[in-house]
Write a protein that holds these residues in place. Sequence first.
Motif, mmCIF file in Angstrom:
data_model
loop_
_atom_site.group_PDB
_atom_site.id
_atom_site.type_symbol
_atom_site.label_atom_id
_atom_site.label_comp_id
_atom_site.label_asym_id
_atom_site.label_seq_id
_atom_site.Cartn_x
_atom_site.Cartn_y
_atom_site.Cartn_z
ATOM 1 N N VAL A 1 -19.602 -5.396 63.922
ATOM 2 C CA VAL A 1 -18.316 -5.705 64.538
ATOM 3 C C VAL A 1 -17.185 -5.092 63.724
ATOM 4 O O VAL A 1 -17.169 -5.196 62.487
ATOM 5 N N VAL A 2 -16.271 -4.428 64.411
ATOM 6 C CA VAL A 2 -15.046 -3.903 63.808
ATOM 7 C C VAL A 2 -13.866 -4.582 64.497
ATOM 8 O O VAL A 2 -13.761 -4.568 65.725
ATOM 9 N N LEU A 3 -12.979 -5.189 63.708
ATOM 10 C CA LEU A 3 -11.792 -5.855 64.245
ATOM 11 C C LEU A 3 -10.549 -5.255 63.591
ATOM 12 O O LEU A 3 -10.538 -5.005 62.379
ATOM 13 N N GLN A 4 -9.507 -5.048 64.397
ATOM 14 C CA GLN A 4 -8.263 -4.484 63.873
ATOM 15 C C GLN A 4 -7.064 -5.154 64.513
ATOM 16 O O GLN A 4 -7.102 -5.545 65.689
ATOM 17 N N LEU A 5 -6.006 -5.252 63.733
ATOM 18 C CA LEU A 5 -4.698 -5.681 64.218
ATOM 19 C C LEU A 5 -3.726 -4.540 63.959
ATOM 20 O O LEU A 5 -3.641 -4.033 62.829
ATOM 21 N N VAL A 6 -2.998 -4.129 64.998
ATOM 22 C CA VAL A 6 -2.125 -2.955 64.917
ATOM 23 C C VAL A 6 -0.693 -3.375 65.216
ATOM 24 O O VAL A 6 -0.428 -4.049 66.218
ATOM 25 N N LEU A 7 0.224 -2.948 64.354
ATOM 26 C CA LEU A 7 1.660 -3.163 64.567
ATOM 27 C C LEU A 7 2.329 -1.808 64.722
ATOM 28 O O LEU A 7 2.236 -0.952 63.837
ATOM 29 N N ASP A 8 2.988 -1.602 65.866
ATOM 30 C CA ASP A 8 3.750 -0.376 66.122
ATOM 31 C C ASP A 8 5.235 -0.702 66.079
ATOM 32 O O ASP A 8 5.678 -1.716 66.648
ATOM 33 N N GLY A 9 6.004 0.139 65.432
ATOM 34 C CA GLY A 9 7.449 -0.035 65.399
ATOM 35 C C GLY A 9 8.153 1.283 65.658
ATOM 36 O O GLY A 9 7.791 2.311 65.083
ATOM 37 N N THR A 10 9.147 1.266 66.547
ATOM 38 C CA THR A 10 9.899 2.477 66.893
ATOM 39 C C THR A 10 11.389 2.151 66.927
ATOM 40 O O THR A 10 11.791 1.114 67.483
ATOM 41 N N THR A 11 12.194 3.031 66.345
ATOM 42 C CA THR A 11 13.640 2.869 66.413
ATOM 43 C C THR A 11 14.102 3.098 67.849
ATOM 44 O O THR A 11 13.795 4.131 68.445
ATOM 45 N N ARG A 12 14.819 2.133 68.399
ATOM 46 C CA ARG A 12 15.340 2.282 69.764
ATOM 47 C C ARG A 12 16.492 3.285 69.784
ATOM 48 O O ARG A 12 17.154 3.525 68.767
ATOM 49 N N ASP A 13 16.731 3.860 70.972
ATOM 50 C CA ASP A 13 17.884 4.734 71.147
ATOM 51 C C ASP A 13 19.169 3.958 70.888
ATOM 52 O O ASP A 13 19.287 2.776 71.244
ATOM 53 N N ALA A 14 20.124 4.621 70.270
ATOM 54 C CA ALA A 14 21.413 3.987 70.025
ATOM 55 C C ALA A 14 22.181 3.825 71.331
ATOM 56 O O ALA A 14 21.945 4.544 72.317
#
Length: 412
Positions: A310-323
């Motif tokens: 078993v492989v388990l992962q937690l992923v957090l993505d972050g992107t700067t929003r347009d001004a």
Amino acid sequence: MRRIVLTLALVALSASALAQVRTEWSGSVTARFGVAIDGDLSAAGARAQGALDGAFGSEFYPTAAFRVALDLEADAALDRTEFRLGEAWARLFLGDVELTAGNQTLSWGSTDAVNPIDRLNPRDLRVPIDAVKLATPMVHVRAYLEGDVALEAALLPVFTPSLPPEAAWRSDPVPTLPPGVTVVETRPARDERPEAALANVQFAARAQWRPAGFDLAVSYLHLVRDTPTASAEVVPTGTPGQVVLQPVLRYDRIEVVGLDGSVALGSVVLRGEAAYTFTRDPGGTDPTIGNPSFQVVVGGETPIPGGPRVVLQLVLDGTTRDAAPDGTPGGVELGWRTMAILNQAVNARTDLQAAWVQDFDGTGLVRPSVAYDFASGVTGTLEAVVAYGADGTRFGDWRNRSGATASLRVAF
């Protein structure tokens, strides 16, 4: 560079009378047939792959090696017939240093499936859920130092973009126009990929420490993003309220700084990887340039006694929003998802695998498969893909591409 590598390989073969040379052919032929849930064929063709590997010198301490791989694919469902050079490189072993030049694929990072640091190679994204790496011309140096330290450096002299998703797998953005404005024509997209020039040379470096039981690495990559930032220019026609739309594809210069590592705790291996991508538009004020982003992946893998690995992962993505139009920063948009992969060898002939990606917004994708070895080197595989979610979400737009695929692979 491809011509140089092929020439080196031919010279290597012709020099067999002067040095101890070992060569080995390998390859496979695969036939695939798939149907999507909307009734369209998702695959109907065959693929042949072959590779010649060779080494000079003694068996355990070679002085040089080479590889030339070819790929031929024809698929009626995808309207695709192509012949492609895969990996084609020559490598010198200089004591504790390896020097490799030619078409290569490199894997950097520690985590499985989602690798924010693994950015050196473009990918074949025509079917995004497969995302196959493409070999690209580069010079790569790896040095093994004392204290379990390894240093790597890569130089990419020319830019190679990823292959974009096919129409069935993408949703083209629709620009927002002022009220009363009508688009009377949409021109073909203008692809502004970087030309071969010294200013566009890409490079990367990595330092890794690998004592017994764990490893830790830091990476820096100076790249051109291999997927374009899409924007549109509005061209007046001379008639009030009517405009022509000119889509433009630009490839951003980016800097990626990453940290990754893993540690073994008995039968459990914990892995982590994080990367921040800097762009030339830190405030998100220029729509023609992609915004800064980051990605963090943590997880682990372990075999379950009597059950699957078993492989388990937690992923957090972050992107700067347009001004905002007045220049007010848009903040950071966060997205969470989890991934699970299960592998189970039922017996000596049958393997089961399942992958499940779940976004915290309720969308996801499930991909189970079963592989059966009919004989040595002959494997049949039955695979399904199920995507779900609302329109406009990561997986929701792929709902109609859900379906099943059967394949038969003969390896030699």
